[in-house]
Design a protein around this motif. Structure first.
Motif, PDB file in Angstrom:
ATOM      1  N   ILE A   7      18.295 -15.790  59.798  1.00  0.00           N
ATOM      2  CA  ILE A   7      19.543 -15.018  59.954  1.00  0.00           C
ATOM      3  C   ILE A   7      19.300 -13.560  59.579  1.00  0.00           C
ATOM      4  CG2 ILE A   7      21.853 -14.691  58.997  1.00  0.00           C
ATOM      5  CD1 ILE A   7      22.123 -17.722  58.881  1.00  0.00           C
ATOM      6  N   GLU A  41      18.515 -19.984  67.612  1.00  0.00           N
ATOM      7  CA  GLU A  41      19.272 -20.357  68.808  1.00  0.00           C
ATOM      8  C   GLU A  41      19.205 -21.859  69.058  1.00  0.00           C
ATOM      9  OE1 GLU A  41      19.075 -16.388  71.633  1.00  0.00           O
ATOM     10  OE2 GLU A  41      17.328 -17.730  71.590  1.00  0.00           O
ATOM     11  N   LEU A  44      21.399 -23.678  66.556  1.00  0.00           N
ATOM     12  CA  LEU A  44      22.833 -23.537  66.820  1.00  0.00           C
ATOM     13  C   LEU A  44      23.221 -24.105  68.183  1.00  0.00           C
ATOM     14  CD1 LEU A  44      23.337 -19.884  65.500  1.00  0.00           C
ATOM     15  CD2 LEU A  44      23.960 -22.003  64.346  1.00  0.00           C
ATOM     16  N   LEU A  48      21.932 -16.214  71.672  1.00  0.00           N
ATOM     17  CA  LEU A  48      22.447 -15.124  70.844  1.00  0.00           C
ATOM     18  C   LEU A  48      22.249 -13.765  71.496  1.00  0.00           C
ATOM     19  CD1 LEU A  48      21.111 -16.374  67.376  1.00  0.00           C
ATOM     20  CD2 LEU A  48      23.422 -16.616  68.305  1.00  0.00           C
ATOM     21  N   ASP A  61      28.572 -15.440  71.483  1.00  0.00           N
ATOM     22  CA  ASP A  61      28.237 -16.212  70.284  1.00  0.00           C
ATOM     23  C   ASP A  61      27.404 -15.373  69.309  1.00  0.00           C
ATOM     24  OD1 ASP A  61      29.491 -18.668  70.920  1.00  0.00           O
ATOM     25  OD2 ASP A  61      27.875 -19.125  72.334  1.00  0.00           O
ATOM     26  N   ARG A  64      29.676 -12.977  67.499  1.00  0.00           N
ATOM     27  CA  ARG A  64      30.465 -13.659  66.467  1.00  0.00           C
ATOM     28  C   ARG A  64      29.634 -13.970  65.236  1.00  0.00           C
ATOM     29  NH1 ARG A  64      33.410 -19.580  66.969  1.00  0.00           N
ATOM     30  NH2 ARG A  64      34.640 -19.402  65.040  1.00  0.00           N
ATOM     31  N   LEU A  65      28.395 -14.428  65.456  1.00  0.00           N
ATOM     32  CA  LEU A  65      27.519 -14.722  64.313  1.00  0.00           C
ATOM     33  C   LEU A  65      27.236 -13.453  63.517  1.00  0.00           C
ATOM     34  CD1 LEU A  65      25.707 -16.627  62.685  1.00  0.00           C
ATOM     35  CD2 LEU A  65      23.873 -16.165  64.320  1.00  0.00           C
ATOM     36  N   ALA A  69      28.004 -13.023  59.644  1.00  0.00           N
ATOM     37  CA  ALA A  69      26.859 -13.038  58.725  1.00  0.00           C
ATOM     38  C   ALA A  69      26.545 -11.677  58.128  1.00  0.00           C
ATOM     39  CB  ALA A  69      25.622 -13.565  59.451  1.00  0.00           C
TER      40      ALA A  69
END
Length: 311
Positions: A7, A41, A44, A48, A61, A64-65, A69
């Motif tokens: 991340i 990816e 999840l 991404l 997506d 949003r992550l 984060a």
């Protein structure tokens, strides 16, 4: 998969808008960063990034992550910066451990002066006559009397501890003044039991150029030096106590030095701490401060005894 790592790398790519630049910032190869993002990816089950040879953009997506984060990572970065900067600031908590006698007579009086220099420091002090394990008790700096710690610790000698036989004027008026060590057998004496073993400790005396250990007829024994000293001051009997604890009483005439030719100074007062290359600056400053100031307080013992003898 190391979720925190991937991340962090994902956010690095978004901020840099480039896998290559994110790799440089992270000290990795572009292939390693790309692989980490692919792992995220796959974990999840979503894409991404939209990738082309000329551009890089977030998918819905991915956006949003990043929105969820990024604040968390920023808070983590700030926390790490605060911890790192705390090493460079003389503020925060310093945890100490010491025998009650050394703590009350030597260390506690120094704390106010140290805090006047460094107002941002505060202390958590554990006074206990047992030897304190620094690691187990999370102590920064410890103190003890006797010999240096026999563990993997750094020990600094702060000075000698003089042991003096003494009594109150009232006791001596009632029972007389002992002139020799042999006279102690006919007197009422106090005793000290070792806090770790419970054994009665003999008096340590300097006789004919050598140190001798003399058992005395204790009418009261204690597991703290403070208790024994309180008993001596009440006139219970003759006691042998550290001079640094009774300098005021000697100066005021509340205690009379006896058998001064038997004074010993074989035991030392030691400060000990862990060998740490990342020691907080506040702890290092405190160690240096005590190393300079505590010996000055211990040096006053001989003067206190000589002044009392001259009364």
């Amino acid at each position: 998969m190391d979720k925190a790592r991937v991340i962090s790398l994902f956010i690095g790519v978004v901020r840099a808008k480039s896998f290559s630049q994110a790799a440089v910032d992270a000290g990795l190869t572009p292939q390693a960063v790309s692989k980490a993002v692919r792992q995220l990816e796959e974990h999840l089950g979503v894409r991404l990034f939209h990738r082309t040879t000329r551009s890089l953009s977030l998918t819905d997506d991915g956006a949003r992550l990043f929105e969820l984060a990024n604040p968390g990572l920023r808070l983590l970065d700030e926390a790490l910066e605060q911890i790192q900067s705390s090493r460079l600031e003389v503020e925060g908590l310093i945890r100490l451990a010491a025998p009650t006698s050394i703590g009350n007579a030597i260390i506690v009086p120094l704390l106010q002066e140290f805090q006047q220099r460094y107002p941002g420091t505060h202390f958590d002090i554990q006074l206990d006559d047992h030897f304190t394990d620094l690691v187990e008790s999370k102590i920064d700096v410890g103190f003890r009397a006797g010999g240096p710690p026999e563990r993997n610790l750094v020990a600094r000698a702060l000075g000698d501890m003089m042991l003096l036989v003494c009594a109150t004027p009232g006791y001596l008026e009632r029972f007389g003044v002992p002139r020799t060590v042999a006279d102690l057998a006919r007197h009422r004496c106090t005793g000290f039991r070792h806090p770790n073993t419970g054994r009665m400790m003999p008096w340590e005396l300097h006789v004919d150029g050598a140190t001798v250990y003399q058992d005395v007829p204790a009418v009261a024994s204690f597991n703290t030096v403070e208790g024994e000293l309180a008993s001596v001051l009440c006139g219970t009997g003759i006691g042998q106590v550290p001079v640094f604890m009774i300098e005021r009483e000697l100066a005021a005439g509340a205690l009379v030095p006896l058998l001064t030719q038997t004074i010993t100074s074989n035991r030392g007062v030691f400060m000990y701490y862990q060998q740490r290359t990342q020691m907080p600056l506040r702890v290092r400053h405190f160690i240096d401060f005590v190393s300079a100031q505590a010996p000055l307080r211990l040096q006053g013992q001989r003067r206190a005894v000589n002044a009392a003898k001259a009364r």
